[in-house]
Design a protein around this motif. Structure first.
Motif, PDB file in Angstrom:
ATOM      1  N   PHE A   1    -102.906  25.807   2.066  1.00 27.12           N
ATOM      2  CA  PHE A   1    -102.015  25.628   1.174  1.00 27.12           C
ATOM      3  C   PHE A   1    -101.947  24.278   0.082  1.00 27.12           C
ATOM      4  CE2 PHE A   1     -97.827  24.815  -1.055  1.00 27.12           C
ATOM      5  CZ  PHE A   1     -97.851  25.687  -2.120  1.00 27.12           C
ATOM      6  N   VAL A   2    -102.387  24.348  -1.038  1.00 26.26           N
ATOM      7  CA  VAL A   2    -102.116  22.999  -1.850  1.00 26.26           C
ATOM      8  C   VAL A   2    -101.092  22.951  -2.952  1.00 26.26           C
ATOM      9  CG1 VAL A   2    -103.545  21.595  -3.724  1.00 26.26           C
ATOM     10  CG2 VAL A   2    -104.768  22.924  -1.682  1.00 26.26           C
TER      11      VAL A   2
ATOM     12  N   SER B   1     -99.682  20.626   4.573  1.00 29.57           N
ATOM     13  CA  SER B   1    -100.485  21.124   3.299  1.00 29.57           C
ATOM     14  C   SER B   1    -101.276  20.047   2.781  1.00 29.57           C
ATOM     15  CB  SER B   1     -99.336  21.894   2.469  1.00 29.57           C
ATOM     16  OG  SER B   1     -98.801  23.070   2.953  1.00 29.57           O
ATOM     17  N   VAL B   2    -101.876  20.287   1.568  1.00 29.84           N
ATOM     18  CA  VAL B   2    -102.490  19.385   0.755  1.00 29.84           C
ATOM     19  C   VAL B   2    -101.472  19.287  -0.467  1.00 29.84           C
ATOM     20  CG1 VAL B   2    -104.192  18.945  -0.780  1.00 29.84           C
ATOM     21  CG2 VAL B   2    -104.985  20.053   1.451  1.00 29.84           C
ATOM     22  N   GLY B   3    -101.192  17.919  -0.773  1.00 28.52           N
ATOM     23  CA  GLY B   3    -100.246  17.451  -1.979  1.00 28.52           C
ATOM     24  C   GLY B   3    -101.273  16.570  -2.976  1.00 28.52           C
ATOM     25  N   ILE B   4    -101.287  17.299  -4.171  1.00 28.23           N
ATOM     26  CA  ILE B   4    -101.991  16.813  -5.139  1.00 28.23           C
ATOM     27  C   ILE B   4    -100.993  16.199  -6.456  1.00 28.23           C
ATOM     28  CG2 ILE B   4    -103.708  16.788  -7.203  1.00 28.23           C
ATOM     29  CD1 ILE B   4    -105.188  19.157  -5.291  1.00 28.23           C
ATOM     30  N   HIS B   5    -100.780  14.774  -6.413  1.00 25.18           N
ATOM     31  CA  HIS B   5     -99.851  14.319  -7.489  1.00 25.18           C
ATOM     32  C   HIS B   5    -100.396  14.028  -8.633  1.00 25.18           C
ATOM     33  CE1 HIS B   5     -96.987  10.825  -7.959  1.00 25.18           C
ATOM     34  NE2 HIS B   5     -96.236  11.836  -8.435  1.00 25.18           N
TER      35      HIS B   5
ATOM     36  N   GLU C   1     -95.643   5.485  -0.297  1.00 22.59           N
ATOM     37  CA  GLU C   1     -96.570   4.893   0.514  1.00 22.59           C
ATOM     38  C   GLU C   1     -96.103   5.251   2.114  1.00 22.59           C
ATOM     39  OE1 GLU C   1     -99.948   3.935   0.166  1.00 22.59           O
ATOM     40  OE2 GLU C   1     -99.235   4.744  -1.782  1.00 22.59           O
ATOM     41  N   ARG C   2     -94.962   5.019   2.487  1.00 28.38           N
ATOM     42  CA  ARG C   2     -94.605   5.136   3.838  1.00 28.38           C
ATOM     43  C   ARG C   2     -94.526   6.470   4.005  1.00 28.38           C
ATOM     44  NH1 ARG C   2     -89.615   2.653   3.764  1.00 28.38           N
ATOM     45  NH2 ARG C   2     -88.820   4.851   3.442  1.00 28.38           N
ATOM     46  N   GLU C   3     -94.038   7.487   3.165  1.00 31.74           N
ATOM     47  CA  GLU C   3     -94.020   8.955   3.365  1.00 31.74           C
ATOM     48  C   GLU C   3     -95.379   9.434   3.628  1.00 31.74           C
ATOM     49  OE1 GLU C   3     -91.164  10.661   3.579  1.00 31.74           O
ATOM     50  OE2 GLU C   3     -89.450   9.635   2.650  1.00 31.74           O
ATOM     51  N   VAL C   4     -96.279   8.911   2.625  1.00 32.01           N
ATOM     52  CA  VAL C   4     -97.656   9.668   2.818  1.00 32.01           C
ATOM     53  C   VAL C   4     -98.613   9.127   4.031  1.00 32.01           C
ATOM     54  CG1 VAL C   4     -99.963   9.521   1.553  1.00 32.01           C
ATOM     55  CG2 VAL C   4     -97.858   9.763   0.117  1.00 32.01           C
ATOM     56  N   GLY C   5     -98.201   7.793   4.086  1.00 36.68           N
ATOM     57  CA  GLY C   5     -98.864   7.271   5.478  1.00 36.68           C
ATOM     58  C   GLY C   5    -100.026   8.274   6.056  1.00 36.68           C
ATOM     59  N   GLU C   6     -99.520   8.705   7.450  1.00 34.58           N
ATOM     60  CA  GLU C   6    -100.529   9.473   8.180  1.00 34.58           C
ATOM     61  C   GLU C   6    -101.066  10.798   7.558  1.00 34.58           C
ATOM     62  OE1 GLU C   6     -97.854  11.711  11.309  1.00 34.58           O
ATOM     63  OE2 GLU C   6     -96.377  10.654  10.345  1.00 34.58           O
ATOM     64  N   HIS C   7    -100.498  11.224   6.441  1.00 33.37           N
ATOM     65  CA  HIS C   7    -101.096  12.344   5.905  1.00 33.37           C
ATOM     66  C   HIS C   7    -102.206  12.130   4.778  1.00 33.37           C
ATOM     67  CE1 HIS C   7     -97.567  14.114   7.742  1.00 33.37           C
ATOM     68  NE2 HIS C   7     -96.717  13.480   6.925  1.00 33.37           N
ATOM     69  N   ARG C   8    -102.561  10.847   4.817  1.00 38.51           N
ATOM     70  CA  ARG C   8    -103.309  10.223   3.728  1.00 38.51           C
ATOM     71  C   ARG C   8    -104.693  11.203   3.282  1.00 38.51           C
ATOM     72  NH1 ARG C   8    -102.405   6.221   0.839  1.00 38.51           N
ATOM     73  NH2 ARG C   8    -100.795   5.640   2.445  1.00 38.51           N
TER      74      ARG C   8
ATOM     75  N   ARG D   1    -104.834  14.109   3.266  1.00 34.05           N
ATOM     76  CA  ARG D   1    -104.407  15.260   2.698  1.00 34.05           C
ATOM     77  C   ARG D   1    -103.751  14.856   1.303  1.00 34.05           C
ATOM     78  NH1 ARG D   1    -100.555  17.755   5.236  1.00 34.05           N
ATOM     79  NH2 ARG D   1    -100.744  16.322   7.151  1.00 34.05           N
ATOM     80  N   PHE D   2    -103.723  13.936   0.778  1.00 33.28           N
ATOM     81  CA  PHE D   2    -103.262  13.264  -0.231  1.00 33.28           C
ATOM     82  C   PHE D   2    -104.070  13.039  -1.392  1.00 33.28           C
ATOM     83  CE2 PHE D   2    -101.007   9.544  -2.705  1.00 33.28           C
ATOM     84  CZ  PHE D   2    -100.171  10.260  -3.292  1.00 33.28           C
ATOM     85  N   PHE D   3    -103.581  13.408  -2.546  1.00 32.54           N
ATOM     86  CA  PHE D   3    -104.618  13.200  -3.712  1.00 32.54           C
ATOM     87  C   PHE D   3    -103.847  12.743  -4.931  1.00 32.54           C
ATOM     88  CE2 PHE D   3    -106.832  15.879  -0.935  1.00 32.54           C
ATOM     89  CZ  PHE D   3    -108.019  15.098  -0.462  1.00 32.54           C
ATOM     90  N   THR D   4    -104.246  12.042  -5.812  1.00 31.67           N
ATOM     91  CA  THR D   4    -103.700  11.538  -7.142  1.00 31.67           C
ATOM     92  C   THR D   4    -104.660  11.692  -8.004  1.00 31.67           C
ATOM     93  OG1 THR D   4    -102.221   9.944  -6.056  1.00 31.67           O
ATOM     94  CG2 THR D   4    -102.453   9.920  -8.468  1.00 31.67           C
ATOM     95  N   LEU D   5    -104.216  12.520  -9.203  1.00 34.53           N
ATOM     96  CA  LEU D   5    -105.237  12.621 -10.550  1.00 34.53           C
ATOM     97  C   LEU D   5    -104.456  12.199 -11.731  1.00 34.53           C
ATOM     98  CD1 LEU D   5    -106.293  16.250  -9.896  1.00 34.53           C
ATOM     99  CD2 LEU D   5    -107.499  14.138  -9.280  1.00 34.53           C
TER     100      LEU D   5
END
Ligand SMILES: [Mg+2]
Length: 246
Positions: free
Chosen positions: A175-176, A194-198, A216-223, A225-229
């Motif tokens: 899921f994205v 899941s994947v998060g696209i901000h 940054e702290r929350e994203v941390g270990e999930h980096r 699966r994290f993307f910013t557009l």
């Protein structure tokens, strides 16, 4: 699609400030509120009182324009120590009604991107706010038919996402979620795998703000699966890469 494939199964879209403009309308109404209250308070004080009232009322009223309108009236009574006249309260009520009546204005490229992605993916709108208002905005948006489901929820936390994905039989790993709020749209999906696209919007409501450090702290270990557009127009390319990499 093989059972071992990690290809994207479904894409969730936040609505306000992701598919269409929203926060700028609230910001303009807050400015008008401060102007109307200027006999009793300066702009900073008026806006702070309004935000405080909104936040205090969230657990009773929930999110959305109707709640915001009630909070404007309550804050106006408080700031004026009860001296505000009914004509001015009427103006505030009308501002709220105008916000509810205005059709949603899609962000650039939303129609094209949603149409394109709906050909290959299961798309779901996941939004907070007032049920009647959100459903109306979706129906009038001209893009409703591209979505398999419209989910209006009270809160967007890990519990909500887990429940929705289970309900729609979607594997969290496939899921994205796409949205403008790190707090509501990105961090909870990352936490359930899941994947998060901000895709940040030009305004963020105070209540939805998270500091850079906190994010940054929350994203941390999930980096991974994290993307910013920068804009939603870039979404099909990124999703293509994710599907290809799976
Ligand atoms: Mg949003």
């Amino acid at each position: 699609m093989g059972t071992t494939s990690l290809k994207i199964q479904a894409i969730g879209f936040d609505a306000d400030d992701t598919l269409w403009h929203n926060e700028d309308d609230f910001a303009a109404t807050e400015d008008a509120f401060a102007k109307l209250l200027s006999p009793w308070a300066d702009t900073v004080e008026a806006k702070a009182c309004l935000l405080h009232t909104e936040t205090r009322n969230l657990s009773l009223f929930g999110y959305g324009v109707k709640s915001f309108t009630l909070s404007m009236i309550e804050a106006a009574m408080e700031l004026s120590s009860g001296a505000i006249d009914s004509a001015t309260l009427g103006v505030l009520l009308q501002r709220g009604k105008d916000m509810l009546a205005r059709p949603a204005e899609l962000l650039p490229n939303v129609a094209r991107v949603v149409e394109e992605l709906s050909r290959s993916h299961h798309l779901i709108v996941i939004t907070k706010g007032d049920l009647h208002h959100q459903e109306r905005k979706v129906q009038l948006s001209g893009i409703a038919h591209h979505f398999a489901a419209i989910e209006v929820v009270a809160e967007k936390d890990t519990h909500t996402y887990e429940r929705l994905l289970q309900q729609h039989d979607i594997d969290p790993k496939r899921f994205v979620m796409v949205g403008n709020s790190a707090k509501s749209d990105i961090i909870p999906p990352l936490q359930i795998g899941s994947v998060g696209i901000h895709i940040p919007y030009s305004f963020t409501w105070e209540h939805e703000k998270v500091s850079e450090t906190q994010r940054e702290r929350e994203v941390g270990e999930h980096r991974d699966r994290f993307f910013t557009l920068g804009a939603i127009g870039e979404l099909p390319d990124l999703l293509g890469q994710l599907d290809h990499a799976a």
